[in-house]
Design an enzyme around this catalytic site. Structure first.
Site, PDB file in Angstrom:
ATOM      1  N   ASP A  13       0.643  -1.284   0.024  1.00  0.00           N
ATOM      2  CA  ASP A  13      -0.072  -0.403  -0.082  1.00  0.00           C
ATOM      3  C   ASP A  13       1.315   1.245  -0.164  1.00  0.00           C
ATOM      4  O   ASP A  13       1.499   1.283   0.619  1.00  0.00           O
ATOM      5  CB  ASP A  13      -0.861  -0.281   1.391  1.00  0.00           C
ATOM      6  N   ASP A  73      -4.736  -2.739  -2.887  1.00  0.00           N
ATOM      7  CA  ASP A  73      -6.096  -1.979  -3.321  1.00  0.00           C
ATOM      8  C   ASP A  73      -5.615  -0.709  -4.187  1.00  0.00           C
ATOM      9  O   ASP A  73      -6.552   0.070  -4.562  1.00  0.00           O
ATOM     10  CB  ASP A  73      -6.373  -0.928  -1.911  1.00  0.00           C
ATOM     11  N   HIS A 128      -8.630   0.055   3.040  1.00  0.00           N
ATOM     12  CA  HIS A 128      -9.714   0.669   4.575  1.00  0.00           C
ATOM     13  C   HIS A 128     -11.072  -0.435   4.256  1.00  0.00           C
ATOM     14  O   HIS A 128     -12.077   0.459   4.693  1.00  0.00           O
ATOM     15  CB  HIS A 128      -9.697   2.067   3.874  1.00  0.00           C
ATOM     16  N   ASP A 138      -1.437  -0.307   4.664  1.00  0.00           N
ATOM     17  CA  ASP A 138      -1.904   0.779   5.057  1.00  0.00           C
ATOM     18  C   ASP A 138      -1.018   2.197   6.366  1.00  0.00           C
ATOM     19  O   ASP A 138      -0.893   2.544   6.110  1.00  0.00           O
ATOM     20  CB  ASP A 138      -3.464   1.480   5.167  1.00  0.00           C
TER      21      ASP A 138
END
Length: 148
Positions: A13, A73, A128, A138
């Site tokens: 990420d 992501d 998220h 993240d």
């Protein structure tokens, strides 16, 4: 019969405070029950560059050819490889279908070099959300972005 490649799971990420702004990247490599976290950042960057850098650095950490299952992501990165966009960009001289230059060409080329010895599989994860490993990378990326 070809030897089976070791399988590595790579979660990545990127994060950016402002876009552009201070950014960070995080990666988690999982192999044979062992985990390794790596992270870094840049004082002036973009979110896409940090997303890309996480994958590049994750791949560069590997010491031998592997089957790497990359979880990201970033729809841009996953689609670039799963939908063949990168092949088309290269055929068109690093131009997109609208004839504009591909942004971050330097990192796309670095990613291709880092990927060279490996077999890659791509997995798009929802950012998220309730993906524990994505949330972990993240957090690494956000922490790195705060160092600048």
């Amino acid at each position: 019969m070809p030897k089976k490649l070791p399988e590595v799971i790579l979660y990545t990420d990127g994060a950016c405070r402002g876009n552009p702004g201070p950014g960070g990247w995080g990666a988690l490599l999982i192999w044979n029950g062992k985990e390794k976290e790596i992270a870094g950042g840049n004082p002036q960057t973009t979110n896409n560059r940090m997303e890309m850098k996480a994958i590049i650095e994750g791949l560069k950490t590997l010491k031998r050819p592997c089957h790497v299952k990359i979880h990201s992501d970033s729809a841009l990165i996953v689609n670039t490889f799963t939908k063949g966009w990168i092949d088309n960009w290269i055929k068109r001289g690093w131009k997109k279908s609208d004839k504009k230059p591909v942004e971050n060409r330097d990192l796309w080329e670095e990613m291709l070099r880092a990927a060279q010895p490996h077999k890659l599989s791509w997995f798009k994860v929802k950012g998220h959300s309730d993906d524990e490993l994505n949330n972990r990378v993240d957090a690494l990326a956000v922490a790195e972005s705060k160092k600048f």
